[in-house]
Design a protein around this motif. Sequence first.
Motif, PDB file in Angstrom:
ATOM      1  N   MET A 168       0.816  -1.217   0.000  1.00 54.68           N
ATOM      2  CA  MET A 168       0.000   0.000   0.000  1.00 54.68           C
ATOM      3  C   MET A 168       0.850   1.267   0.000  1.00 54.68           C
ATOM      4  SD  MET A 168      -3.039  -1.267   2.596  1.00 54.68           S
ATOM      5  CE  MET A 168      -3.886   0.318   2.655  1.00 54.68           C
ATOM      6  N   GLY A 169       2.178   1.110  -0.046  1.00 49.01           N
ATOM      7  CA  GLY A 169       3.062   2.251  -0.208  1.00 49.01           C
ATOM      8  C   GLY A 169       3.377   3.018   1.046  1.00 49.01           C
ATOM      9  N   LEU A 177      -2.291  -5.443 -10.145  1.00 49.37           N
ATOM     10  CA  LEU A 177      -2.047  -4.375  -9.180  1.00 49.37           C
ATOM     11  C   LEU A 177      -2.093  -3.050  -9.922  1.00 49.37           C
ATOM     12  CD1 LEU A 177       0.948  -5.671  -6.997  1.00 49.37           C
ATOM     13  CD2 LEU A 177      -1.401  -5.336  -6.228  1.00 49.37           C
ATOM     14  N   HIS A 178      -2.506  -2.011  -9.226  1.00 57.08           N
ATOM     15  CA  HIS A 178      -2.464  -0.658  -9.783  1.00 57.08           C
ATOM     16  C   HIS A 178      -1.068  -0.084  -9.595  1.00 57.08           C
ATOM     17  CE1 HIS A 178      -6.772  -0.377 -10.461  1.00 57.08           C
ATOM     18  NE2 HIS A 178      -7.000  -0.792  -9.226  1.00 57.08           N
ATOM     19  N   ALA A 237       7.621   6.307  -1.189  1.00 61.03           N
ATOM     20  CA  ALA A 237       8.870   6.282  -1.956  1.00 61.03           C
ATOM     21  C   ALA A 237       8.776   7.094  -3.236  1.00 61.03           C
ATOM     22  CB  ALA A 237       9.237   4.831  -2.298  1.00 61.03           C
ATOM     23  N   GLY A 238       7.594   7.582  -3.556  1.00 59.06           N
ATOM     24  CA  GLY A 238       7.377   8.324  -4.793  1.00 59.06           C
ATOM     25  C   GLY A 238       6.203   7.744  -5.556  1.00 59.06           C
ATOM     26  N   HIS A 239       5.972   8.245  -6.741  1.00 56.80           N
ATOM     27  CA  HIS A 239       4.821   7.808  -7.529  1.00 56.80           C
ATOM     28  C   HIS A 239       5.147   6.522  -8.277  1.00 56.80           C
ATOM     29  CE1 HIS A 239       1.655   7.803 -10.630  1.00 56.80           C
ATOM     30  NE2 HIS A 239       0.946   8.400  -9.694  1.00 56.80           N
ATOM     31  N   GLY A 240       4.224   5.575  -8.203  1.00 58.66           N
ATOM     32  CA  GLY A 240       4.372   4.325  -8.951  1.00 58.66           C
ATOM     33  C   GLY A 240       4.722   3.143  -8.071  1.00 58.66           C
ATOM     34  N   LEU A 241       3.878   2.109  -8.125  1.00 59.70           N
ATOM     35  CA  LEU A 241       4.147   0.909  -7.329  1.00 59.70           C
ATOM     36  C   LEU A 241       5.335   0.119  -7.877  1.00 59.70           C
ATOM     37  CD1 LEU A 241       2.959  -0.522  -4.820  1.00 59.70           C
ATOM     38  CD2 LEU A 241       1.702  -2.007  -6.386  1.00 59.70           C
ATOM     39  N   TRP A 242       5.748   0.394  -9.110  1.00 62.90           N
ATOM     40  CA  TRP A 242       6.913  -0.298  -9.675  1.00 62.90           C
ATOM     41  C   TRP A 242       8.152  -0.124  -8.787  1.00 62.90           C
ATOM     42  CZ3 TRP A 242      11.170   2.707 -10.520  1.00 62.90           C
ATOM     43  CH2 TRP A 242      10.962   4.086 -10.633  1.00 62.90           C
ATOM     44  N   ARG A 243       8.182   0.941  -7.994  1.00 62.90           N
ATOM     45  CA  ARG A 243       9.315   1.158  -7.088  1.00 62.90           C
ATOM     46  C   ARG A 243       9.466  -0.009  -6.106  1.00 62.90           C
ATOM     47  NH1 ARG A 243      10.950   6.578  -7.112  1.00 62.90           N
ATOM     48  NH2 ARG A 243       9.574   7.950  -8.305  1.00 62.90           N
ATOM     49  N   TYR A 244       8.353  -0.713  -5.842  1.00 61.46           N
ATOM     50  CA  TYR A 244       8.361  -1.793  -4.855  1.00 61.46           C
ATOM     51  C   TYR A 244       8.714  -3.146  -5.466  1.00 61.46           C
ATOM     52  CZ  TYR A 244       6.723   1.549  -1.489  1.00 61.46           C
ATOM     53  OH  TYR A 244       6.650   2.635  -0.649  1.00 61.46           O
ATOM     54  N   THR A 245       9.178  -3.127  -6.711  1.00 61.61           N
ATOM     55  CA  THR A 245       9.771  -4.332  -7.305  1.00 61.61           C
ATOM     56  C   THR A 245      11.271  -4.377  -7.048  1.00 61.61           C
ATOM     57  OG1 THR A 245      10.217  -3.304  -9.460  1.00 61.61           O
ATOM     58  CG2 THR A 245       8.028  -4.274  -9.135  1.00 61.61           C
TER      59      THR A 245
END
Length: 611
Positions: free
Chosen positions: A241-242, A370-371, A378-386
């Motif tokens: 959930m960021g 996932l959205h 961490a910033g915009h975009g869930l891709w950061r959590y890969t």
Amino acid sequence: MPPTTHPVLAEVTARIVERSATERTAYLARLDAAAERGPMRTRLACANLAHGFAASGEVDKAALRGKVKPNVAIVSAYNDMLSAHQPFETFPAQLKRAVVRSGGIAQFAGGVPAMCDGITQGRDGMQLSLFSRDVIAMSTAIALSHDMFDATLMLGVCDKIVPGMLIGALSFGHLPAVFVPAGPMTSGLPNGEKARIRQQYAAGEIDREALLEAESASYHSAGTCTFYGTANSNQLLMEVMGLHLPGASFVNPGTPLRAALTDAAAARATALTAWGESWTPVGHVVDEKAIVNGCVALLATGGSTNHTMHLVAIAKAAGITLTWDDLADLSAVVPLMARVYPNGKADINHFHAAGGLGFTVHSLLKAGLLHDDVQTVAGHGLWRYTSEARLIGGELSWEEGPKRSLDTDVLRGADDPFSADGGLRMLDGNLGRSVIKTSAVAPEHRQVKAPARVFDDQADFLQAFSDGDLTGDFVAVIRFQGPAANGMPELHKLTPALGVLQDRGQRVAVVTDGRMSGASGKVPAAIHLTPEASVGGPLARVRDGDLVSLDADAGILELHVAEHDLDEREAASADDSFVYGTGRELFAAFRSHVGPADEGASVFATRKERL
């Protein structure tokens, strides 16, 4: 080219947005009205502000008197009895130093209670457990009530603590919030061996000393318990959930990487303030897409059933209406990607080593489940959590995470899952609506049609088991265990006994308005049944011998008694003597005002909702 969003994910999200429009708009309006550029404390009168820094050192006083440095609140669930929270003892001082290095100032704003379901299992104190979530939410709000703060660092790990802290933080949704985990303890006795020894004890094959030795080898040091229950489900949710930094959830305490991630959380909280580089209020992070992402991650990993209530309550705190229908529809299309005890033999450290959340998020994003278009700390975009947090030359960095599982017995991709649907399902029928965790239940045990054995207390069931009175196939009905009856305690102590009976060849199941915890095991259990018995639910009219059908695959929970005959029966009533002692009498107001399980089992409601 970005992956196409799965149509069910898109549809569920769209209907949540539509049904939540009025409340979410009002919530965001309150958030924006409370926000102010610049340090919040500058709105205080001089006497108020002087109280706020009276005990600070001269350097901190100078910073707090000024108008250029943000002040970060630290709210902690530290106590030194609970292994998961014991590492937090040293975090406040470390966080304060890191905030100062980042150009801010930090104060310890307050502590919240933290109780352990593992300690209170089967004890009277367990009746305070679920209500502790809302107490923690209120305690968090009290800690932040002084208008001294520009961001928050939330130190919590376990069952009700993290949901409670997040609900409290969302009541101050104009402030950024970064959740700071402590990490899981290192692996101890293998979980399969622990479960085997528990069943041996339940069957009378070993003594208490042997059982205690095994339990002590399982829960052996500081850190979160390593099975995939509510505590580790909390960590997964905060990351997806960021609200954690990427890769922060499952790093063991006392390691250099853990320390570096803690420092980085402090620096990031400072940067997220209104005077930082990227103002990010927590009320904007927790939006409809973030809630759906949390649901998907929970389902994909076979997480804790408790979150069928916690996620609903968290969403409500952000002006969002999430329903069990949303979870059921997502569960039908979200694949089960993980096998972590009690859904497998591995523990959370094995999951992390196999690729953990970095791989899980990557695979779900690739599948359109996932959205990605979300705001995170961490910033915009869930891709950061890969990505994967690593120390390189003593410096923290985020490297590209794994793109394949390193152990497919523990973790698989969305394109090659353990099963095509998620680990949680909803059951409906003339008894009401309930939740069942299927990820740990073998397919051959998911349908049970048998006579009811009715108990109004789990102790009575365990006594019947001890007396050898539970013969043949049956459905154990454990009622008057809902939130309005006695606070909805976990009934996890039923699991070893039921496991023994199932292993003997009996077809058994549980139906209850109580909880069975994030450690729900291999026996089918229809839990969180609503309406609960104490508010007139049909469960109060079930009698010994009534035929009950539980079909986890078809989503059916049915009592085979004619509607007219059921209506004619006198409803049983609970013995109210259990509401006194061990602090339980202090929660009478909670029991009388709590909402049903499918609405989050919360005591928070607006005046309009109560009317």
